[in-house]
Design an enzyme around this catalytic site. Structure first.
Site, PDB file in Angstrom:
ATOM      1  N   VAL A   1       7.400   8.529   2.623  1.00 51.42           N
ATOM      2  CA  VAL A   1       8.698   7.863   2.695  1.00 51.42           C
ATOM      3  C   VAL A   1       8.591   6.473   3.296  1.00 51.42           C
ATOM      4  O   VAL A   1       9.317   5.550   2.884  1.00 51.42           O
ATOM      5  CB  VAL A   1       9.705   8.746   3.480  1.00 51.42           C
ATOM      6  CG1 VAL A   1       9.281   8.916   4.927  1.00 51.42           C
ATOM      7  CG2 VAL A   1      11.109   8.190   3.386  1.00 51.42           C
ATOM      8  N   ASP A   2       7.702   6.261   4.271  1.00 48.76           N
ATOM      9  CA  ASP A   2       7.639   4.970   4.955  1.00 48.76           C
ATOM     10  C   ASP A   2       7.176   3.851   4.027  1.00 48.76           C
ATOM     11  O   ASP A   2       7.798   2.780   3.967  1.00 48.76           O
ATOM     12  CB  ASP A   2       6.701   5.057   6.171  1.00 48.76           C
ATOM     13  CG  ASP A   2       7.153   6.104   7.175  1.00 48.76           C
ATOM     14  OD1 ASP A   2       8.380   6.224   7.377  1.00 48.76           O
ATOM     15  OD2 ASP A   2       6.303   6.804   7.741  1.00 48.76           O
TER      16      ASP A   2
ATOM     17  N   GLY B   1       2.583   7.296  -1.029  1.00 48.16           N
ATOM     18  CA  GLY B   1       3.360   8.400  -1.571  1.00 48.16           C
ATOM     19  C   GLY B   1       4.314   8.999  -0.563  1.00 48.16           C
ATOM     20  O   GLY B   1       5.071   9.915  -0.879  1.00 48.16           O
TER      21      GLY B   1
ATOM     22  N   GLY C   1       3.587   0.744   5.444  1.00 52.46           N
ATOM     23  CA  GLY C   1       4.698   1.415   6.105  1.00 52.46           C
ATOM     24  C   GLY C   1       4.436   1.768   7.544  1.00 52.46           C
ATOM     25  O   GLY C   1       5.079   2.683   8.085  1.00 52.46           O
TER      26      GLY C   1
ATOM     27  N   CYS D   1     -10.018   4.030   9.104  1.00 52.04           N
ATOM     28  CA  CYS D   1      -9.508   3.739   7.764  1.00 52.04           C
ATOM     29  C   CYS D   1      -8.687   2.455   7.780  1.00 52.04           C
ATOM     30  O   CYS D   1      -8.825   1.617   6.877  1.00 52.04           O
ATOM     31  CB  CYS D   1      -8.667   4.907   7.270  1.00 52.04           C
ATOM     32  SG  CYS D   1      -7.991   4.666   5.612  1.00 52.04           S
TER      33      CYS D   1
ATOM     34  N   CYS E   1      -6.618  13.411   6.296  1.00 52.01           N
ATOM     35  CA  CYS E   1      -6.343  13.433   4.856  1.00 52.01           C
ATOM     36  C   CYS E   1      -7.428  14.133   4.058  1.00 52.01           C
ATOM     37  O   CYS E   1      -7.136  14.877   3.118  1.00 52.01           O
ATOM     38  CB  CYS E   1      -6.118  12.010   4.346  1.00 52.01           C
ATOM     39  SG  CYS E   1      -7.580  10.940   4.388  1.00 52.01           S
TER      40      CYS E   1
ATOM     41  N   ALA F   1       0.861  -1.178   0.000  1.00 55.44           N
ATOM     42  CA  ALA F   1       0.000   0.000   0.000  1.00 55.44           C
ATOM     43  C   ALA F   1       0.899   1.229   0.000  1.00 55.44           C
ATOM     44  O   ALA F   1       1.529   1.551   1.003  1.00 55.44           O
ATOM     45  CB  ALA F   1      -0.905  -0.009   1.223  1.00 55.44           C
ATOM     46  N   MET F   2       0.976   1.913  -1.132  1.00 55.98           N
ATOM     47  CA  MET F   2       1.893   3.029  -1.302  1.00 55.98           C
ATOM     48  C   MET F   2       1.130   4.350  -1.209  1.00 55.98           C
ATOM     49  O   MET F   2       0.339   4.685  -2.089  1.00 55.98           O
ATOM     50  CB  MET F   2       2.635   2.906  -2.631  1.00 55.98           C
ATOM     51  CG  MET F   2       3.476   1.643  -2.722  1.00 55.98           C
ATOM     52  SD  MET F   2       4.435   1.510  -4.257  1.00 55.98           S
ATOM     53  CE  MET F   2       5.605   2.862  -4.041  1.00 55.98           C
TER      54      MET F   2
END
Length: 356
Positions: free
Chosen positions: A15-16, A13, A129, A105, A202, A10-11
């Site tokens: 850094v982690d 965007g 991450g 979430c 978010c 699960a990216m």
């Protein structure tokens, strides 16, 4: 992991998650990057890399995936995110509670819908991450343990994970400290190595949750600001503007600092008092989840009632009506309806629920 696996990462965007993907790729796993499109970002909102899951963040994730040479896909979950997270956020405030959308979430989207989708990618595991660790004991029971960086541990937001979810999830940066992750991002030459961390909710990038709630249909309902005994001190424009523990913005000149100690939804009243009136010796919680099995008898351990709180000694037991009662060894001032209480046995999450 010694065996090579197909892993969906699960990216976000950030850094982690970017380092998570890079580490797994370096270890020889078959990595698939996935970003979630969760909400429509309003046109007139601040930018600068302090949110997550925005269009900019999705583009950053795509750049990282290209740098790593892994397949990348965007999954549109806007409707389900609206139903499962945003609508819940609005209804909780309307009811006089203070919700935790990040925990919701994780529970409903990342380790709910997205984890279910890994089958469509013919993947073995989901990786994120998060700063947390998952370990299996000698009996094959998975334990959710705190991340090794105490400043970044995110198990408070992950308490809703069960054995089936833990068995299919990995947290590759959970054993690292944040500076180490930054160093790895630089070593992998990732374009997000110096990106700022997300800070706001978010889907409210300007952090103006009152505006968001009112645009989402929460009608301001004027009412009284009162002391515990009912003595009126002032008026307010809507209970959704207040949360338990709030001190600033009350609009009351008083001989001592006042805090919101309770919200009376039925009568549209905001109850205020001195800080000592915030103290609670216990709480009740419902909508309980357990990493393994529910507690039996009287549980003795620690609990957290807000993110980044050092867990405090407590004992807890299940009530006959299915709710959880938690008794603190020393009175606590952060008991906020709508937030989570998370039980710990040492550094392992036992379970938790939502404070009433």
């Amino acid at each position: 992991m010694s065996d090579k696996k197909r892993v969906v990462v699960a990216m976000s965007g950030g850094v982690d998650s970017s380092v998570t993907a890079a580490l797994l790729k370096e270890q020889g796993h078959d990595v698939i990057g996935v970003s979630l499109q969760l909400y429509e970002r309003p046109e007139k909102t601040p930018s600068g890399g302090k949110t997550c899951c925005s269009l900019t963040d999705v583009m950053d994730a795509a750049r990282v995936a290209k740098r790593l040479g892994i397949p990348f896909q965007v999954v549109d979950l806007r409707q389900r995110f609206q139903e499962l997270v945003i609508d819940d956020f609005v209804s909780e405030y309307r009811a006089g509670r203070t919700p935790n959308p990040c925990a919701r979430c994780n529970e409903r989207i990342k380790f709910g819908l997205l984890l279910e989708m890994t089958a469509a990618f013919d993947a073995d595991l989901l990786a994120t991450g998060h700063y947390a660790r998952i370990e299996a004991d000698a009996c094959g029971i998975y334990r959710l343990r705190k991340g090794l960086d105490p400043r970044k541990d995110q198990t408070y937001f992950l308490f809703g994970m069960n054995q089936q979810q833990l068995a299919r999830t990995i947290f590759p940066v959970g054993h690292l400290e944040k500076p180490e992750v930054r160093q790895l991002a630089a070593r992998f030459n990732l374009p997000v190595a110096q990106k700022q961390e997300s800070q706001e909710i978010c889907f409210i990038p300007d952090n103006d949750y009152i505006r968001f709630l009112e645009e989402s249909g929460v009608a301001p309902r004027a009412g009284e600001i009162v002391e515990r005994d009912g003595n009126r001190l002032g008026l307010h424009d809507g209970i959704h503007r207040y949360t338990v523990g709030q001190r600033r913005g009350l609009g009351i000149a008083w001989k001592e600092p006042l805090y919101v100690t309770a919200i009376d939804t039925a009568n549209a009243r905001v109850v205020v008092g001195p800080k000592e009136e915030l103290e609670r010796t216990s709480l009740l919680a419902d909508q309980l989840t357990w990493t393994n099995a529910p507690i039996s008898g009287c549980f003795r351990g620690t609990c957290s009632i807000r993110y980044r709180q050092q867990p405090v000694p407590c004992h807890a037991e299940l009530c006959k009506d299915g709710r959880l009662r938690v008794e603190f060894d020393t009175p606590q001032t952060g008991v906020t309806p709508g937030q989570a209480v998370v039980l710990y046995d040492g550094d392992s999450v036992v379970g938790g629920g939502w404070i009433l």
